[in-house]
Every structure is written in structure tokens, then in C-alpha cells.
Design a protein around this motif. Sequence first.
Motif, PDB file in Angstrom:
ATOM      1  N   ARG A 252       0.836  -1.211   0.000  1.00  0.00           N
ATOM      2  CA  ARG A 252       0.000   0.000   0.000  1.00  0.00           C
ATOM      3  C   ARG A 252       0.871   1.262   0.000  1.00  0.00           C
ATOM      4  O   ARG A 252       0.571   2.240  -0.672  1.00  0.00           O
ATOM      5  CB  ARG A 252      -0.921   0.005   1.231  1.00  0.00           C
ATOM      6  CG  ARG A 252      -2.156  -0.871   1.051  1.00  0.00           C
ATOM      7  CD  ARG A 252      -3.228  -0.538   2.080  1.00  0.00           C
ATOM      8  NE  ARG A 252      -2.812  -0.831   3.447  1.00  0.00           N
ATOM      9  CZ  ARG A 252      -2.949  -2.021   4.032  1.00  0.00           C
ATOM     10  NH1 ARG A 252      -3.496  -3.010   3.369  1.00  0.00           N
ATOM     11  NH2 ARG A 252      -2.563  -2.207   5.269  1.00  0.00           N
TER      12      ARG A 252
ATOM     13  N   ALA B  38       1.215   5.093  -2.397  1.00  0.00           N
ATOM     14  CA  ALA B  38       0.572   6.187  -1.652  1.00  0.00           C
ATOM     15  C   ALA B  38       0.740   7.493  -2.434  1.00  0.00           C
ATOM     16  O   ALA B  38       1.644   7.605  -3.271  1.00  0.00           O
ATOM     17  CB  ALA B  38       1.209   6.298  -0.272  1.00  0.00           C
ATOM     18  N   PRO B  39      -0.144   8.486  -2.175  1.00  0.00           N
ATOM     19  CA  PRO B  39       0.009   9.781  -2.853  1.00  0.00           C
ATOM     20  C   PRO B  39       1.420  10.331  -2.671  1.00  0.00           C
ATOM     21  O   PRO B  39       1.983  10.238  -1.586  1.00  0.00           O
ATOM     22  CB  PRO B  39      -1.032  10.671  -2.148  1.00  0.00           C
ATOM     23  CG  PRO B  39      -2.064   9.713  -1.644  1.00  0.00           C
ATOM     24  CD  PRO B  39      -1.314   8.456  -1.288  1.00  0.00           C
TER      25      PRO B  39
ATOM     26  N   LEU C 144       2.911   5.765  -8.123  1.00  0.00           N
ATOM     27  CA  LEU C 144       1.527   6.176  -8.355  1.00  0.00           C
ATOM     28  C   LEU C 144       1.459   7.104  -9.574  1.00  0.00           C
ATOM     29  O   LEU C 144       0.543   7.010 -10.403  1.00  0.00           O
ATOM     30  CB  LEU C 144       0.945   6.862  -7.113  1.00  0.00           C
ATOM     31  CG  LEU C 144      -0.524   7.262  -7.216  1.00  0.00           C
ATOM     32  CD1 LEU C 144      -1.416   6.044  -7.430  1.00  0.00           C
ATOM     33  CD2 LEU C 144      -0.980   8.024  -5.976  1.00  0.00           C
TER      34      LEU C 144
ATOM     35  N   SER D 119      -5.426   9.490  -3.925  1.00  0.00           N
ATOM     36  CA  SER D 119      -4.995   8.110  -3.649  1.00  0.00           C
ATOM     37  C   SER D 119      -5.398   7.181  -4.798  1.00  0.00           C
ATOM     38  O   SER D 119      -6.203   7.539  -5.666  1.00  0.00           O
ATOM     39  CB  SER D 119      -5.576   7.617  -2.326  1.00  0.00           C
ATOM     40  OG  SER D 119      -6.979   7.535  -2.428  1.00  0.00           O
TER      41      SER D 119
END
Length: 209
Positions: free
Chosen positions: A37, A41-42, A47, A64
Motif C-alpha cells: 500500500r 501512496a500519494p 503512483l 490516492s
Amino acid sequence: MSYIVALTGGIGSGKSTVAESFSRHGVSIVDADIIARQVVAPGEQALEELGKRFGTSIILADGSLNRPALRERIFSNPIEKEWVNKLLHPIIHSRTQHLIALAKTPYVVWVVPLLIENGLQTQADRILVVDVEPQIQLSRTMLRDGVDRQQAESIIAAQVSREKRLACADDIIDNSGDPQTIEPRVAQLHRQYLKLAAGENRQDIAKHD
Ligand code: ADP
């Protein structure tokens, strides 16, 4: 480098429960799900890469990752799935190594639900499987996650079989009884792992002599 005990088991078998018990002995826990996770993450580069590849529909308004949207995009598309794996697996691997290297305890418990599914067995010194029969797995998962029988069954069916998992085990914890019954077993394994880790360290020292 700490000695690595991979803790695995099917959904609802009791990995988190067993990991908590090890952490009460002061053992460092490295959790593969948390790392997976964190890497998306932002603000994380990964991402951003996912956003470039799949567009903003996989990013939620709060910045997110929209996991269901990404899952849908790669579900029946092996090329895209492979692309995502190639992006994320090395990042997850290096973070895992980093966290294990930071551990101050003689051994670490690496909680890794998909150890066998992802072929990660060789990255551990020892494999500990938490085992319960599928009926128990099913009822505990339904109770914990509020999912219906069909959903729980389909998650279990997508994971490696109980037999295959047990075939990879060096050690097994039977979690079909009362939660307290795992405590003496964990204490026994803790003593065993301390000894194994000490042996490993002696070998490491000998190698550098
Ligand atoms: P996992 O991490 O493998 O998915 P958990 O440790 O979260 O499994 O356990 C699944 C659910 O079953 C949790 O709600 C947990 O509190 C419960 N549970 C775990 N071990 C036992 C046990 N021996 N008896 C009854 N419930 C248990």
C-alpha cells in the motif's frame, strides 16, 4: 542482516493474530500488505507512473489510488498486469529489504500472504504456515470482513491450495482452536528461531574470517 521467517497462510487463517503474538516477544514484523500500500501512496513515483499509464480514472479525488479501478483495468489484460507487476515488484522488494535491514532483532517475521502465489519462497530463511481447514477460514473471513460466503469462497479459490502451501512449510501453526492455544506454540517457535538466527550469524562471521 536478520534471519527472515516468512509467515504465510490463506485469508482468515490467522496471520495477523500470529504476528501479534510474535511481536509480544519483541520480534520485528515486516508486513508485505502494508508495504504494497505504501509504494502507491500519494506522492510516490509509482503512483505517478500508474496515472500516466492508465489515466486519471485510477486516481481518486483525494489523490490516492483507486484500487478497484486499477484491478478492473488489469483483470483480463495480462500485458497490463505484467506492466504493473514489473513496475511495483522491484520497488516492493527493495523496501522490504530496507525494512528487514533496519530490524534490530535477531530475526524478523515477514508477513506475506501471497508468498507462494508470487514465488517468493527463496527470499526467506524459513517458512511458517498458519493453517486452518477451509471451513474455519471461510467463517472467520465472513465474520471479520462482512463478506458473504460466495465472496469469501472466491477469494480462497484464487489463492494457492492448502496442500501446496503446507508442502512449502518448514513449520506449521494449527490455529483451529482457541486463540490462546497458539501462545505456547509461538513461544516454542520463538526459541527455535533465536537459535537458528544465532547459527546463521555464526556462519556469516565464519564466512568473513
Ligand atoms: P489473516 O491475517 O490470516 O487474514 P486474522 O489473524 O485477521 O487472519 O484472523 C482472521 C479473523 O479470525 C480475525 O477476525 C481474528 O480475530 C479471528 N481469529 C484468529 N484466530 C482465531 C482463533 N483461533 N479463534 C477464533 N477467531 C480467530
